[in-house]
Design an enzyme around this catalytic site. Structure first.
Site, short mmCIF file in Angstrom:
data_model
loop_
_atom_site.label_atom_id
_atom_site.label_comp_id
_atom_site.label_asym_id
_atom_site.label_seq_id
_atom_site.Cartn_x
_atom_site.Cartn_y
_atom_site.Cartn_z
CD GLU A 1 -2.34 1.24 2.86
OE1 GLU A 1 -3.45 0.69 2.92
OE2 GLU A 1 -1.76 1.72 3.85
CG ASP B 1 -5.75 -2.80 -1.58
OD1 ASP B 1 -4.94 -3.71 -1.32
OD2 ASP B 1 -5.93 -1.83 -0.83
#
Length: 638
Positions: free
Chosen positions: A66, A242
């Protein structure tokens, strides 16, 4: 491209011309200032400047995929504002060197007809280790051969999600090998979660990603998680899809901005790498064991997929792969995940990988897969949207992570045969309790709407924007963001209520950016005004010497003393000598925390003192704030 032309009109007027692009540069320089502590000596971005922090990662000087994806995005926007994409290229090279595993020596022995052996997930860490069961049918991996054909390699080009940058744990396994010990250089690839939905960070047993049985027990850490007849030294990695998708999204914008400036040739090499990452990101579109999608309620009775019938086409929670450390033994495995959270979806990444000629992957079915994924993601937003406008949790092809039978009301209204789950994947805390999942995901949807004009996306966004604006609390120039959400009912009659508000500045900025892209395309003046007010509040009220942040209380730090389940009779050690046994607690497994300069706050709290408060500078939040300033400045020339 038509999309490039649309963005270029807004961009030409906005570069270096307005208040908000200048605020982007101010925040950017704070993050990049070496004295502010956002990067290690090796230029790896830390999860957090301050070291004492426990959330997904359990130490500030770890990093995540991330964090890397936000860094890539930050440098892409710097290129847009300053016309220099060299830092964008350098950031991706750093990513490739540090967080994409190079030790994958046994991947050439992968059997596409038997990707992995089934092991059920359980509700509590106390039900582990989970027994491996080879009698459960698994499906065929339909993309491995085309990926090898496209790239000439058996290695997976994906980011492992978690690094111990400064080698605090002392595992010391470095890229390309398995060098052990506290004296080895970092960053160290490792993992923590592996024991079901109730295993919060406070209940984890961190373990090395390359396990040669040097630490832990007689089988390293492996027999804490899976029960087998024997154990072998091995490597094992997990990606957070993600984050990989966000990196692709950032590369898309870099391509738009560099093309507008006539210097796209300066980033073609990095775009090729982003395209490759998007190709391998397709593993996130499949069921965990490549089983057939739809009404899969019995591990033995639910058949394995034979082609793309194992694809749900949604961005799932994780992808994992691994293999024998000793290549001579020749085995490896790959798994996806049957559960997909709405908060992980990225329609812009799917759009880029299916529509942008510079990012279309080489895999011969990749464009088709991402075209399908884009539409499936939009369907998921529609399916999960409440009448209020917010989005409920997600869907799963594997109820409880073991293809169990859900209650009857969930079987009445499914999503392509998958079951609604209000808290997919993890339950402590519930995975869709945090408002940030809303703003993160909707920001991507709004960006997709901005570049495509998709009427379905606009219809979905109209409802969410109205709800989001209604639940933000303003007090003069200040604000409070929704913090915790509660859910009731099931689709199509699911509802949301905001239960707490707080000062999460990262969710404020991602909400502002979502409203910015929505307003720039729709012309909604109210959405633009709210975005501006949030951004002004961030800039005017929350400046620190090294970023934009605010103090936050941490009552959950009482859990430093929380017991960590270890099976009775199992004993092992960490590199520093910390003992792993049935008396384990979070702090007993991490005694090095007691040397942290802020430990005294936690220690006093554990002894009955006040709730400790900290001012944190999380990399993702600091970058998110900068990106929100930049987006507003670029799109509105202000």
């Amino acid at each position: 491209m038509k999309v490039f032309a649309i963005v270029a009109i807004a961009l030409v007027a906005g570069i270096n011309a307005g208040t908000y692009t200048q605020r982007f540069l101010e925040q950017y320089q704070k993050i990049k200032n070496p004295s502010h502590g956002y990067f290690s000596k090796g230029q790896v971005p830390y999860h957090n400047v301050e070291t004492l922090i426990v959330e997904g990662p359990d130490h500030g000087h770890e990093t995540t995929s991330e964090t890397y994806s936000y860094w890539i995005w930050l440098e892409a926007m710097y290129g847009a504002v300053e016309g220099d994409f060299s830092n964008f290229n350098a950031a991706w090279n750093n990513l490739e060197a540090n967080i994409i595993p190079t030790l994958q020596s046994s991947n050439g022995q992968y059997n596409t007809n038997k990707p992995a052996t089934y092991a059920p997930e359980w509700d509590s860490p106390s039900q582990y280790p989970s027994t491996i069961d080879s009698s459960v049918p698994v499906g065929r991996d339909p993309i491995a051969d085309e990926l090898k054909s496209a790239y000439g390699s058996d290695n997976i080009y994906s980011m492992h999600w978690l690094l111990d940058v400064d080698n605090v744990y002392g595992f010391g396994n470095i890229q390309g090998g398995c060098s052990y010990g506290p004296s080895a250089s970092g960053p160290s690839l490792y993992n923590n979660y592996q024991r079901g939905a109730e295993e919060s960070v406070w209940r984890t047993i961190p373990q090395p990603s390359c396990d040669r049985f040097a630490y832990g027990g007689r089988n390293g850490f492996l027999d804490l998680f899976t029960k087998d007849n024997s154990y072998a030294t091995q490597y094992k990695y997990t990606s957070a899809p993600d984050a990989d998708a966000r990196a692709v999204q950032a590369a898309y914008w870099a391509n738009v901005w560099a093309t507008e400036k006539g210097i796209q040739s300066s980033i073609t090499g990095t775009l090729s790498k982003a395209s490759k990452m998007g190709d391998y990101l397709r593993y996130s579109l499949f069921d965990k064991y490549f089983k057939r999608i739809g009404n899969c309620v019995d591990p033995w009775g639910c058949p394995g997929g034979t082609w793309k019938d194992s694809a749900h086409y949604l961005i799932n929670w994780y992808v994992s792969w691994g293999g024998s450390y000793n290549a001579q033994y020749g085995w490896s495995w790959r798994i996806g995940d049957g559960a997909s959270h709405f908060g992980y979806q990225n329609p812009l990444a799917a759009y880029a990988l299916s529509q942008d000629s510079s990012l279309k992957p080489r895999g011969y079915t990749a464009v088709e897969d991402w075209t399908t994924s884009l539409q499936r993601q939009l369907e998921l937003y529609e399916y999960l949207q409440t009448s209020e406008g917010a989005f409920a949790g997600g869907v799963t092809n594997s109820w409880k992570g073991r293809y169990a039978q859900p209650e009857s009301e969930l079987r009445n209204d499914t999503f392509h045969g998958m079951f609604y789950d209000w808290e997919p994947v993890y339950h402590d805390p519930p995975s869709n309790q945090w408002f940030g999942m809303q703003s993160w995901s909707v920001d991507r949807l709004a960006q997709y709407y901005y570049v495509s004009g998709d009427s379905k996306a606009k219809s979905i966004l109209d409802k969410w924007v109205s709800w989001a604006i209604s639940v933000i609390k303003f007090n003069g120039d200040d604000f409070k963001m929704p913090s915790s959400l509660a859910w009731s009912g099931n689709p199509p009659n699911v509802h949301v209520a905001v239960t707490t508000w707080g000062k999460d500045l990262g969710t404020a900025s991602s909400t502002a950016r979502a409203l910015t892209y929505y307003a720039a395309k729709s012309g909604d003046s109210n959405a633009k005004a709210v975005a501006k007010k949030l951004l002004d509040g961030l800039y005017n009220l929350y400046q620190t010497d090294i970023g934009i942040a605010t103090e936050e209380p941490r009552p959950d730090y009482s859990r430093f003393n929380e017991p960590v389940y270890v099976p009775s009779g199992w004993t092992g050690t960490y590199p520093n000598g910390d003992v792993i046994d049935s008396s384990a607690t979070f702090i007993k497994l991490r005694s090095w925390y007691k040397n942290d300069p802020q430990w005294h706050k936690v220690e006093a709290y554990l002894q009955g003192g006040p709730v400790p408060s900290f001012t944190y500078h999380r990399f993702w939040a600091q970058a998110d704030i900068a990106l929100a300033f930049g987006a507003y400045g670029i799109l509105f020339n202000e």
